[in-house]
Structures are given as C-alpha cells and as structure tokens.
Enzyme design. Structure first.
Site, PDB file in Angstrom:
ATOM      1  N   CYS A  27      -5.530  -9.178   3.148  1.00  0.00           N
ATOM      2  CA  CYS A  27      -6.639  -8.340   3.630  1.00  0.00           C
ATOM      3  C   CYS A  27      -7.873  -9.108   4.077  1.00  0.00           C
ATOM      4  CB  CYS A  27      -7.007  -7.319   2.561  1.00  0.00           C
ATOM      5  SG  CYS A  27      -5.684  -6.134   2.294  1.00  0.00           S
TER       6      CYS A  27
ATOM      7  N   THR B 213      -5.487  -0.297   7.273  1.00  0.00           N
ATOM      8  CA  THR B 213      -6.839  -0.710   7.657  1.00  0.00           C
ATOM      9  C   THR B 213      -6.871  -0.902   9.168  1.00  0.00           C
ATOM     10  OG1 THR B 213      -7.066  -1.828   5.536  1.00  0.00           O
ATOM     11  CG2 THR B 213      -8.620  -2.469   7.275  1.00  0.00           C
TER      12      THR B 213
ATOM     13  N   VAL C  93       0.827  -1.212   0.000  1.00  0.00           N
ATOM     14  CA  VAL C  93       0.000   0.000   0.000  1.00  0.00           C
ATOM     15  C   VAL C  93       0.860   1.260   0.000  1.00  0.00           C
ATOM     16  CG1 VAL C  93      -1.507   1.369   1.506  1.00  0.00           C
ATOM     17  CG2 VAL C  93      -2.093  -0.974   0.953  1.00  0.00           C
TER      18      VAL C  93
ATOM     19  N   GLY D 275      -7.753 -15.428  -0.135  1.00  0.00           N
ATOM     20  CA  GLY D 275      -6.538 -15.401   0.677  1.00  0.00           C
ATOM     21  C   GLY D 275      -6.034 -13.965   0.685  1.00  0.00           C
TER      22      GLY D 275
ATOM     23  N   GLU E   8      -7.533   2.595   2.219  1.00  0.00           N
ATOM     24  CA  GLU E   8      -7.086   2.232   0.877  1.00  0.00           C
ATOM     25  C   GLU E   8      -7.934   1.082   0.346  1.00  0.00           C
ATOM     26  OE1 GLU E   8      -4.771   3.646  -1.244  1.00  0.00           O
ATOM     27  OE2 GLU E   8      -5.872   2.203  -2.451  1.00  0.00           O
TER      28      GLU E   8
ATOM     29  N   PHE F  93     -16.778 -10.840  -8.136  1.00  0.00           N
ATOM     30  CA  PHE F  93     -16.658 -11.614  -6.891  1.00  0.00           C
ATOM     31  C   PHE F  93     -17.671 -12.760  -6.814  1.00  0.00           C
ATOM     32  CE2 PHE F  93     -13.897  -8.241  -6.115  1.00  0.00           C
ATOM     33  CZ  PHE F  93     -12.982  -8.686  -5.183  1.00  0.00           C
TER      34      PHE F  93
ATOM     35  N   LYS G 176      15.234  -3.138   2.609  1.00  0.00           N
ATOM     36  CA  LYS G 176      14.264  -2.653   1.632  1.00  0.00           C
ATOM     37  C   LYS G 176      14.690  -1.283   1.107  1.00  0.00           C
ATOM     38  CE  LYS G 176       9.623  -4.081   2.205  1.00  0.00           C
ATOM     39  NZ  LYS G 176       8.296  -3.995   2.794  1.00  0.00           N
TER      40      LYS G 176
HETATM   41  N1  LIG Z   1      -2.055  -5.181   0.562  1.00  0.00           N
HETATM   42  C1  LIG Z   1      -3.232  -4.753   0.177  1.00  0.00           C
HETATM   43  O1  LIG Z   1      -3.746  -5.146  -0.862  1.00  0.00           O
HETATM   44  C2  LIG Z   1      -3.986  -3.738   0.993  1.00  0.00           C
HETATM   45  C3  LIG Z   1      -5.085  -3.074   0.434  1.00  0.00           C
HETATM   46  C4  LIG Z   1      -5.755  -2.131   1.207  1.00  0.00           C
HETATM   47  C5  LIG Z   1      -5.352  -1.879   2.508  1.00  0.00           C
HETATM   48  N2  LIG Z   1      -4.303  -2.568   3.029  1.00  0.00           N
HETATM   49  C6  LIG Z   1      -3.897  -2.242   4.395  1.00  0.00           C
HETATM   50  O2  LIG Z   1      -2.735  -1.402   4.350  1.00  0.00           O
HETATM   51  C7  LIG Z   1      -1.853  -1.692   5.432  1.00  0.00           C
HETATM   52  C8  LIG Z   1      -0.486  -2.046   4.912  1.00  0.00           C
HETATM   53  O3  LIG Z   1      -0.592  -3.232   4.136  1.00  0.00           O
HETATM   54  P1  LIG Z   1       0.591  -3.733   3.187  1.00  0.00           P
HETATM   55  O4  LIG Z   1       0.081  -4.935   2.488  1.00  0.00           O
HETATM   56  O5  LIG Z   1       1.133  -2.593   2.411  1.00  0.00           O
HETATM   57  O6  LIG Z   1       1.679  -4.147   4.304  1.00  0.00           O
HETATM   58  P2  LIG Z   1       3.201  -4.598   4.088  1.00  0.00           P
HETATM   59  O7  LIG Z   1       3.460  -5.617   5.133  1.00  0.00           O
HETATM   60  O8  LIG Z   1       3.425  -4.944   2.655  1.00  0.00           O
HETATM   61  O9  LIG Z   1       4.044  -3.292   4.403  1.00  0.00           O
HETATM   62  C9  LIG Z   1       4.150  -2.701   5.655  1.00  0.00           C
HETATM   63  C10 LIG Z   1       5.504  -2.015   5.741  1.00  0.00           C
HETATM   64  O10 LIG Z   1       5.547  -1.203   6.919  1.00  0.00           O
HETATM   65  C11 LIG Z   1       6.874  -1.224   7.401  1.00  0.00           C
HETATM   66  N3  LIG Z   1       6.928  -0.694   8.772  1.00  0.00           N
HETATM   67  C12 LIG Z   1       6.645  -1.316   9.948  1.00  0.00           C
HETATM   68  N4  LIG Z   1       6.850  -0.465  10.982  1.00  0.00           N
HETATM   69  C13 LIG Z   1       7.241   0.711  10.453  1.00  0.00           C
HETATM   70  C14 LIG Z   1       7.608   1.977  10.994  1.00  0.00           C
HETATM   71  N5  LIG Z   1       7.587   2.228  12.306  1.00  0.00           N
HETATM   72  N6  LIG Z   1       7.960   2.950  10.150  1.00  0.00           N
HETATM   73  C15 LIG Z   1       8.006   2.739   8.824  1.00  0.00           C
HETATM   74  N7  LIG Z   1       7.692   1.571   8.245  1.00  0.00           N
HETATM   75  C16 LIG Z   1       7.313   0.571   9.048  1.00  0.00           C
HETATM   76  C17 LIG Z   1       7.271  -2.678   7.234  1.00  0.00           C
HETATM   77  O11 LIG Z   1       8.673  -2.856   7.289  1.00  0.00           O
HETATM   78  C18 LIG Z   1       6.687  -2.976   5.850  1.00  0.00           C
HETATM   79  O12 LIG Z   1       7.602  -2.704   4.810  1.00  0.00           O
HETATM   80  C19 LIG Z   1      -2.540  -2.798   6.231  1.00  0.00           C
HETATM   81  O13 LIG Z   1      -3.292  -2.236   7.253  1.00  0.00           O
HETATM   82  C20 LIG Z   1      -3.459  -3.444   5.220  1.00  0.00           C
HETATM   83  O14 LIG Z   1      -4.573  -4.066   5.805  1.00  0.00           O
HETATM   84  C21 LIG Z   1      -3.594  -3.461   2.308  1.00  0.00           C
END
Ligand SMILES: NC(=O)c1ccc[n+]([C@@H]2O[C@H](COP(=O)([O-])OP(=O)(O)OC[C@H]3O[C@@H](n4cnc5c(N)ncnc54)[C@H](O)[C@@H]3O)[C@@H](O)[C@H]2O)c1
Length: 434
Positions: free
Chosen positions: A260, A120, A11, A257, A151, A249, A35
């Site tokens: 989310c 989220t 995200v 899976g 998002e 859907f 990273k």
């Molecule tokens: N992946 C999706 O499709 C999606 C879609 C909509 C919403 N979301 C929501 O968005 C959020 C993030 O999801 P994601 O899939 O991008 O997660 P992710 O695990 O891919 O990324 C999270 C990142 O945050 C970093 N992080 C942790 N602590 C930190 C800090 N203190 N400072 C800076 N960075 C830090 C981690 O190292 C990691 O790189 C979640 O709440 C998820 O539910 C995800």
C-alpha cells in the site's frame, strides 16, 4: 444480505470472512482458478493472517468461492470490487483490474444492486466505474449504483481491523447506496463517515500518505540522531506523549514497504502533479523511503569493504511481522544487492520463506531457524521485527556467529540488552554498541 466480492486477496478475502461473521452470505470471486480450487478443496486461507483460518471455519456455511463471476453477481445485493490497483511505470495506479470487474458486473448483475469500490483508487475512479457500467449495461437492465468504501485494514492485524474498524467511510451519491451500506454495516460499532465518492477516495489516499510521511519523518530524524549522538527511541517516546503527535508510526527503521504505502504515495503524488498541485511533502516521503531501504547495505560497508564471500544471515523477509506478504519488502532490495556483491546469504523468516522461494529458489540458503541462519555468519541483517526474532537472546549471536556484527534495521533490542560483549550492534538512530 447477499454479497459478492471480486478479488480474493488480502482485502477481499478478509472482508468476505468478516462480513460472513456478521451473518451475511458471501461469494468470493477470483480469476485465479488455483486460488479458488484451493479454497474449495482445503477450506483454509491462502494468506497468513491472525485468526483468519478460525473465522473462516466458523463461517464456512456462509462462504462460497467461485471463478464463475456471472453466477455470483447475478443476484447479489452488494458487489464489492476488491481487486489490485498496482503501480504503473509512471507511478500512477493501474485500474485495469477494477475496470474489468466493472464491465463484468454490468453484463451479468440481474437485480438492482450497489457496486462498492473497496480497492484503493484515485480520485474520480468511482465516476469512471459508473460510466463504464452505464456503457456496458444491457438496455432495460435493473439499475446499478456505485459507491466508494475504502479499506483501512493493516496486514498482520487485518481481521481485528475489519471487525473493530477505526472508521467506516461511505462515499455515496444516491439514497439507495446510502441505505444499503448503512444496513450492511449496522452492527459495526465504528464511527461512520458518509460523504461523497471523491472525498471517500481522498480520505484513503490522504490517510495512507500521512502515515508514510510520518515514517519518513522519523527515519530522517533517526539518521540525524546517529550523527549527533541522540537516541531515536527516546526521541520518539518523548514526541509520542504529545497527543497532537501520537506515538504510532514513530518507529524508526529501514522504511515502509508492503502493497500500500509505496504505491499509494506514488499514485497520489502522480495525481497531484497531473493537477499541477504537486504534493511536495509526499514526494519527499517517497525519496526518503527509497534511500532508507538500503541503509543496512551502506552500513555493511563500514565493516566490510567488500562483501564477496562474506556469510550474511538475513533475519526476516516479509515487509512487516504478522503477514507473509513480500510486496515491496526491504528483503527484495537488500538480498539481491548482497548476492550481487558475492555474499553468501542464509535467510530465516517464520512465515515468509515459501513466497520468497518464488523469487529466489536457489540463490540463498533457507534455514529452519534463526539460529541455523546465524551459525557461522559474519554479518547479520535484521529486516523484520518478528517476535520470534526479537526473542533471540543477544548472547546467542555472539555464540553462533563467526563475527557477531548485527545490523538491526528494526531496532529490535534495547541498547542495554546488547552490552553483553562479543557483539557489534548497529541499529537505526542510536549509537553503535561494540
Ligand atoms: N493489502 C492491504 O493491506 C490493503 C489495505 C487497504 C487497501 N488495499 C487495497 O485493496 C486492493 C486490493 O489489495 P490486495 O492486497 O487485497 O490485493 P491482492 O493482490 O492480494 O488481491 C487481488 C485479487 O484480485 C484478483 N482479481 C484480479 N482480477 C480479478 C477479476 N476480474 N475478478 C475477480 N478477481 C480478480 C486477483 O487474482 C487477486 O487474487 C488494492 O487496491 C489495495 O491498494 C490493500
């Protein structure tokens, strides 16, 4: 505008690149040094997502990457929190990462700015973030405002979903946040919903859980179709023409899976239970999905009493096509069961194998092509409907496999295509073709 984004994951990173495309100056912050080093050194996305590398290259002058959060937060006009909110043992959301960022922002942001929660998060979290910031803010420091901006991107189409968002939800409690977010998104053509923070948080959960419910519903209907001789593909098509239902859907398969739906259904169910307003529909969706994930293993026992020594080709490892993400992918529940039963497992996925190797470095054979995986196999499980898998002519299974028994968890083929002789094709919610 000058933006900082905490969390450079699926995200945070996609948001950063898309905001840069809209002309904003974006600093990506992550605690994962590897990273950030890799992004700085190679200038390439660390996730597989269509168009992401090209857009990143195009906007590289507006994108910076750092682990030094203080330098990023100190003069940002907007700081997004896009860190993970994984599931805790009891199903509730783990908000530690969100709170850690909130405290870091409180201590380091030097100018008045909006802290935008994009992760989220359960209803009420924005308020807790605001409280934490207040408690950790040095006396006399510039005011920080907290807003919710959930998002809705889908992995596999994340760039498109961000640039052409279905809607932009802004949960605000003050005019400053409203003005800043409105300005940020002024060039996005999406419908804008401006509401309070709790409603914004709820919109996200209610949306995801509704989609999960739709999937579980069609999967249950599919299971019944198998028993009564109806065809789920025709049933779903017939349902989908009804605009009140919609065709999206309604794809039957082996369940949802990803990072989310599984956690967001559990988190909202936990919250509803906590408030003594249990969402029974969501609970049912979770249970159906848990059961559906192992459908192919149950089917495998129709053909082999015992999988000991059976060579199994597994096509597709990622939770869906278009992403390298394995979180909550059916491969991670099905393959260990195959291994436990003593099967010899050969796998192929166009992009997911490197990540899968982190879980199973040596226990399965990694194949360069689907054909290599199918060669000599006595059973095939299709777990992800990648185009590369769907385009394998069904006759190739018959040619390559020792026993061409195909268990298709994604209904990749039309039943007419599979009547080539020499294969047993057993899919979801349809008759088995021998
Ligand atoms: N992946 C999706 O499709 C999606 C879609 C909509 C919403 N979301 C929501 O968005 C959020 C993030 O999801 P994601 O899939 O991008 O997660 P992710 O695990 O891919 O990324 C999270 C990142 O945050 C970093 N992080 C942790 N602590 C930190 C800090 N203190 N400072 C800076 N960075 C830090 C981690 O190292 C990691 O790189 C979640 O709440 C998820 O539910 C995800």
């Amino acid at each position: 505008m000058k933006i900082a984004i905490a969390g450079t994951g699926y995200v945070g990173f996609v948001t950063a690149v898309c905001l840069a495309e809209h002309g904003h100056q974006v600093t990506c912050v992550d605690v994962d040094k590897q990273k950030i080093d890799s992004l700085n050194r190679y200038g390439k996305a660390l996730i597989y997502e269509k168009d992401l590398d090209a857009l990143m290259e195009k906007n590289k002058e507006r994108l910076t990457y750092t682990t030094d959060y203080a330098s990023a937060y100190k003069d940002a006009e907007i700081i997004f929190i896009g860190v993970g909110t994984p599931e805790k043992r009891d199903g509730s959301a783990n908000l530690n990462y969100v709170y850690a960022v909130a405290m870091q922002i409180a201590e380091t942001a030097e100018r008045e700015c909006v802290v935008v929660v994009k992760s989220t998060v359960p209803i009420g979290t924005n308020e807790r973030v605001e409280k934490l910031i207040r408690e950790h803010r040095p006396e006399g420091a510039a005011p920080l405002h907290v807003a919710s901006n959930p998002e809705f991107l889908s992995q596999g189409t994340a760039v498109h979903d961000t640039l052409h968002a279905s809607r932009i939800v802004m949960g605000v409690e003050d005019e400053y946040s409203k003005a800043k977010l409105t300005e940020l998104y002024k060039d996005f053509a999406a419908p804008k919903i401006i509401t309070n923070r709790r409603s914004a948080e709820m919109i996200k959960y209610a949306s995801n859980d509704f989609l999960a419910l739709k999937i579980s519903y069609i999967n249950e209907i599919a299971n019944l179709c198998e028993e009564i001789g109806a065809d789920i593909e025709d049933v779903a098509k017939g349902m989908g023409y009804d605009k009140r239902i919609g065709s999206k859907f309604l794809r039957a398969g082996i369940g949802y899976g990803g990072s989310c739906f599984p956690k967001d259904t559990k988190a909202l169910h936990w919250l509803s239970d906590y408030h003594e307003q249990e969402l029974k529909t969501v609970k049912a969706a979770i249970e159906v999905n848990d059961h559906q994930k192992l459908k192919l293993i149950r089917k495998a026992h129709k053909y082999y009493e015992d999988l000991e020594g059976v060579t199994v080709a597994v096509l597709g490892l990622t939770f869906k096509p278009g992403t390298d993400d394995l979180r909550e992918a059916p491969s991670l529940t099905n393959i260990p069961m195959l291994l436990e039963e003593g099967a010899i497992v050969k796998v192929y996925d166009p992009v997911g194998m490197e990540r899968f190797k982190e879980h199973y470095p040596t226990q399965v054979k990694y194949c360069k092509s689907a054909e290599e995986a199918l060669d000599g196999a006595e059973l095939c499980l299709i777990l992800t409907d990648w185009p590369k898998i769907k385009e394998i002519p069904i006759a190739r299974y018959a040619e390559l496999m020792d026993k061409a028994i195909i268990l298709d968890g994604r209904n990749c083929y039309e039943l007419d295509e599979v009547r080539v002789g020499g294969v047993t094709y057993d899919s979801v919610g349809r008759i088995t073709v021998h």
